[in-house]
Structure formats: structure tokens, C-alpha cells
Motif scaffolding. Structure first.
Motif, PDB file in Angstrom:
ATOM      1  N   ASP A  62       0.558  -1.108  -0.266  1.00  0.00           N
ATOM      2  CA  ASP A  62       0.498   0.184   0.001  1.00  0.00           C
ATOM      3  C   ASP A  62       0.913   1.306  -0.088  1.00  0.00           C
ATOM      4  OD1 ASP A  62      -2.395  -1.270   1.779  1.00  0.00           O
ATOM      5  OD2 ASP A  62      -2.775  -1.753  -0.265  1.00  0.00           O
ATOM      6  N   ALA A  63       2.162   0.979   0.190  1.00  0.00           N
ATOM      7  CA  ALA A  63       3.114   2.260   0.762  1.00  0.00           C
ATOM      8  C   ALA A  63       3.564   2.539  -0.970  1.00  0.00           C
ATOM      9  CB  ALA A  63       4.178   2.283   1.900  1.00  0.00           C
ATOM     10  N   MET A  64       3.131   2.080  -1.564  1.00  0.00           N
ATOM     11  CA  MET A  64       3.865   1.666  -2.565  1.00  0.00           C
ATOM     12  C   MET A  64       3.593   2.390  -4.046  1.00  0.00           C
ATOM     13  SD  MET A  64       5.146  -0.640  -0.503  1.00  0.00           S
ATOM     14  CE  MET A  64       6.676  -0.802   0.671  1.00  0.00           C
ATOM     15  N   LYS A  65       2.452   2.256  -3.637  1.00  0.00           N
ATOM     16  CA  LYS A  65       0.652   2.479  -4.824  1.00  0.00           C
ATOM     17  C   LYS A  65       1.096   3.724  -5.416  1.00  0.00           C
ATOM     18  CE  LYS A  65      -1.924  -1.169  -3.340  1.00  0.00           C
ATOM     19  NZ  LYS A  65      -3.284  -1.499  -2.994  1.00  0.00           N
ATOM     20  N   GLY A  66       1.481   3.777  -6.562  1.00  0.00           N
ATOM     21  CA  GLY A  66       1.859   5.232  -7.599  1.00  0.00           C
ATOM     22  C   GLY A  66       3.260   5.648  -7.372  1.00  0.00           C
ATOM     23  N   ARG A  67       3.822   5.210  -6.741  1.00  0.00           N
ATOM     24  CA  ARG A  67       5.250   5.682  -6.315  1.00  0.00           C
ATOM     25  C   ARG A  67       6.157   4.399  -6.834  1.00  0.00           C
ATOM     26  NH1 ARG A  67       7.970   6.393  -2.004  1.00  0.00           N
ATOM     27  NH2 ARG A  67       6.682   5.091  -0.678  1.00  0.00           N
ATOM     28  N   LEU A  81      13.167  -2.620 -10.132  1.00  0.00           N
ATOM     29  CA  LEU A  81      12.243  -1.976  -9.130  1.00  0.00           C
ATOM     30  C   LEU A  81      12.561  -0.414  -9.044  1.00  0.00           C
ATOM     31  CD1 LEU A  81       9.819  -2.612  -7.112  1.00  0.00           C
ATOM     32  CD2 LEU A  81      12.056  -1.792  -5.071  1.00  0.00           C
ATOM     33  N   GLN A  82      11.559   0.926 -10.189  1.00  0.00           N
ATOM     34  CA  GLN A  82      11.255   1.810 -10.208  1.00  0.00           C
ATOM     35  C   GLN A  82      11.180   2.397  -8.772  1.00  0.00           C
ATOM     36  OE1 GLN A  82      13.612   3.858 -12.368  1.00  0.00           O
ATOM     37  NE2 GLN A  82      13.300   5.458 -11.452  1.00  0.00           N
ATOM     38  N   MET A  83      11.566   3.252  -8.400  1.00  0.00           N
ATOM     39  CA  MET A  83      11.385   4.282  -6.833  1.00  0.00           C
ATOM     40  C   MET A  83      11.472   5.695  -6.998  1.00  0.00           C
ATOM     41  SD  MET A  83      13.044   1.189  -4.150  1.00  0.00           S
ATOM     42  CE  MET A  83      14.195   2.448  -4.535  1.00  0.00           C
ATOM     43  N   ASN A  84      10.149   5.807  -7.392  1.00  0.00           N
ATOM     44  CA  ASN A  84       9.970   7.733  -7.843  1.00  0.00           C
ATOM     45  C   ASN A  84       9.137   8.209  -6.065  1.00  0.00           C
ATOM     46  OD1 ASN A  84      10.950   7.072 -10.008  1.00  0.00           O
ATOM     47  ND2 ASN A  84       8.822   6.805 -10.898  1.00  0.00           N
ATOM     48  N   PRO A  88      11.954   9.921   3.148  1.00  0.00           N
ATOM     49  CA  PRO A  88      12.587   9.155   4.370  1.00  0.00           C
ATOM     50  C   PRO A  88      12.050   7.820   5.095  1.00  0.00           C
ATOM     51  CG  PRO A  88      12.405  11.299   4.317  1.00  0.00           C
ATOM     52  CD  PRO A  88      11.444  10.837   3.962  1.00  0.00           C
ATOM     53  N   GLU A  89      11.098   7.687   5.405  1.00  0.00           N
ATOM     54  CA  GLU A  89      10.750   6.287   5.341  1.00  0.00           C
ATOM     55  C   GLU A  89      11.039   4.928   4.550  1.00  0.00           C
ATOM     56  OE1 GLU A  89       8.593   8.755   5.143  1.00  0.00           O
ATOM     57  OE2 GLU A  89       6.764   8.359   5.019  1.00  0.00           O
ATOM     58  N   ASP A  90      11.355   5.562   3.129  1.00  0.00           N
ATOM     59  CA  ASP A  90      11.436   4.488   2.645  1.00  0.00           C
ATOM     60  C   ASP A  90      13.055   3.155   2.571  1.00  0.00           C
ATOM     61  OD1 ASP A  90       9.765   5.887  -0.126  1.00  0.00           O
ATOM     62  OD2 ASP A  90       9.257   4.549   0.765  1.00  0.00           O
ATOM     63  N   THR A  91      13.699   4.699   3.852  1.00  0.00           N
ATOM     64  CA  THR A  91      15.204   3.713   4.073  1.00  0.00           C
ATOM     65  C   THR A  91      15.088   2.825   4.646  1.00  0.00           C
ATOM     66  OG1 THR A  91      15.936   6.149   4.516  1.00  0.00           O
ATOM     67  CG2 THR A  91      16.858   4.353   5.321  1.00  0.00           C
ATOM     68  N   ALA A  92      15.993   1.026   3.900  1.00  0.00           N
ATOM     69  CA  ALA A  92      15.813  -0.443   3.882  1.00  0.00           C
ATOM     70  C   ALA A  92      16.648  -0.749   2.888  1.00  0.00           C
ATOM     71  CB  ALA A  92      14.518  -1.018   3.791  1.00  0.00           C
ATOM     72  N   LEU A  93      16.959  -1.704   3.480  1.00  0.00           N
ATOM     73  CA  LEU A  93      17.847  -2.625   3.236  1.00  0.00           C
ATOM     74  C   LEU A  93      16.783  -3.275   2.024  1.00  0.00           C
ATOM     75  CD1 LEU A  93      20.439  -4.288   2.136  1.00  0.00           C
ATOM     76  CD2 LEU A  93      19.759  -5.756   4.253  1.00  0.00           C
ATOM     77  N   TYR A  94      16.436  -3.104   0.034  1.00  0.00           N
ATOM     78  CA  TYR A  94      15.825  -3.738  -0.391  1.00  0.00           C
ATOM     79  C   TYR A  94      16.367  -5.448  -0.889  1.00  0.00           C
ATOM     80  CZ  TYR A  94      13.140   0.051   0.099  1.00  0.00           C
ATOM     81  OH  TYR A  94      12.266   1.100   0.250  1.00  0.00           O
ATOM     82  N   PHE A  95      15.856  -6.004  -0.375  1.00  0.00           N
ATOM     83  CA  PHE A  95      15.788  -8.015  -1.304  1.00  0.00           C
ATOM     84  C   PHE A  95      14.857  -7.833  -1.994  1.00  0.00           C
ATOM     85  CE2 PHE A  95      17.751  -8.633   2.022  1.00  0.00           C
ATOM     86  CZ  PHE A  95      17.880  -7.902   3.351  1.00  0.00           C
ATOM     87  N   THR A 117      20.333  -4.748  -0.825  1.00  0.00           N
ATOM     88  CA  THR A 117      21.260  -3.453  -1.678  1.00  0.00           C
ATOM     89  C   THR A 117      21.048  -2.510  -0.590  1.00  0.00           C
ATOM     90  OG1 THR A 117      21.412  -1.692  -3.649  1.00  0.00           O
ATOM     91  CG2 THR A 117      19.570  -2.740  -3.294  1.00  0.00           C
ATOM     92  N   GLN A 118      20.955  -1.241  -0.322  1.00  0.00           N
ATOM     93  CA  GLN A 118      20.880  -0.165   0.874  1.00  0.00           C
ATOM     94  C   GLN A 118      20.454   1.487  -0.111  1.00  0.00           C
ATOM     95  OE1 GLN A 118      20.778  -0.859   4.463  1.00  0.00           O
ATOM     96  NE2 GLN A 118      19.758   1.565   3.836  1.00  0.00           N
ATOM     97  N   VAL A 119      18.937   1.682   0.135  1.00  0.00           N
ATOM     98  CA  VAL A 119      18.207   2.285   0.444  1.00  0.00           C
ATOM     99  C   VAL A 119      18.435   3.880   1.072  1.00  0.00           C
ATOM    100  CG1 VAL A 119      16.549   3.221  -1.407  1.00  0.00           C
ATOM    101  CG2 VAL A 119      16.867   1.580  -1.960  1.00  0.00           C
ATOM    102  N   THR A 120      19.041   4.774   0.847  1.00  0.00           N
ATOM    103  CA  THR A 120      19.089   5.701   2.309  1.00  0.00           C
ATOM    104  C   THR A 120      18.307   6.661   1.580  1.00  0.00           C
ATOM    105  OG1 THR A 120      20.855   4.615   3.295  1.00  0.00           O
ATOM    106  CG2 THR A 120      20.146   7.186   4.007  1.00  0.00           C
ATOM    107  N   VAL A 121      17.082   7.442   2.193  1.00  0.00           N
ATOM    108  CA  VAL A 121      16.990   8.202   1.525  1.00  0.00           C
ATOM    109  C   VAL A 121      17.019   9.447   2.287  1.00  0.00           C
ATOM    110  CG1 VAL A 121      14.652   9.572   1.074  1.00  0.00           C
ATOM    111  CG2 VAL A 121      14.616   7.163   0.106  1.00  0.00           C
TER     112      VAL A 121
END
Length: 123
Positions: A62-67, A81-84, A88-95, A117-121
Motif C-alpha cells: 500500500d505504501a508503494m502504490k503509485g510511486r 524496481l523503479q522507485m520515484n 525518508p521512510e523508504d530507507t531500508a535494505l531492499y531484497f 541493496t541499501q537505499v537511504t533517503v
């Protein structure tokens, strides 16, 4: 030996974009649903997105829909995974993860995992 290798993470400002990629080897890629999950420190692993083996259907948290947008290239054995509009709450290790012929939001359903892979916002 199955390998899933993520790339594309990094540091980005809020509102920015990143494109993650996952390269698969050692499996019949086109028979696996591919998912993305993320895990922030002290939190449980969270479902981000999944794409069916054919690429015809996608599901998002739900938090990712549309982005966020998940896509795959079966010829190249990759999932992206295209992230637009990152927050800051998207900061996480993505698997990325592979699930044989099944689509699931449950990380326990997946057969193979990458190292992340680490994503830091930044705000």
C-alpha cells in the motif's frame, strides 16, 4: 547454484528516484514470480512488490502504490524496481526474491533471496 544479485541502491534526497535491479542465475527465471521486499533496522521484512512469471500482473504494498514500478526481462533474467517520489521512510535494505510459480506477499513463501541493496533517503 541459484544467485540473486541486487544493485542500484544508494543515497538519495527525498523526492528523488532510484532504480534497483536484480540479476538472477542458476534457475529457470521465467517460471518464477519475482518479488521485492525491504527491511529497516528493528523492523520486520516488508512486502514491496511482486510480478508474475510472465510479467503480466503486478502487486504492490500500500505504501508503494503509485510511486514504485516493478518490471522484468525474462530474456536477460533481471527484475527491476523503479522507485520515484522517495521518502525518508523508504530507507531500508531492499531484497529481491524468487517464488516458484506463485505470487505472494509473504516473505516465507519465497524460495531464494539476494543479499540486499541499501537505499537511504535523506530529508
Amino acid at each position: 547454484q541459484v544467485q540473486l544479485v541486487e544493485s542500484g541502491g544508494g543515497l538519495v534526497q527525498a523526492g528523488g528516484s532510484l532504480r534497483l535491479s536484480c540479476a538472477a542465475s542458476g534457475l529457470t527465471f521465467s517460471t518464477y514470480a519475482m518479488g521485492w521486499f525491504r527491511q529497516a533496522p528493528g523492523k520486520e521484512r516488508e512486502f514491496v512488490a511482486v510480478i508474475t512469471w510472465s510479467g503480466g500482473t503486478t502487486y504492490y504494498g500500500d505504501a508503494m502504490k503509485g510511486r514504485f514500478t516493478i518490471s522484468r526481462d525474462n530474456a536477460k533474467k533481471t527484475v527491476a524496481l523503479q522507485m520515484n517520489s522517495l521518502k525518508p521512510e523508504d530507507t531500508a535494505l531492499y531484497f529481491c526474491a524468487a517464488n516458484w510459480q506463485a505470487v505472494s506477499r509473504n516473505p516465507r513463501a519465497y524460495d531464494y533471496w539476494g543479499q540486499g541493496t541499501q537505499v537511504t533517503v535523506s530529508s
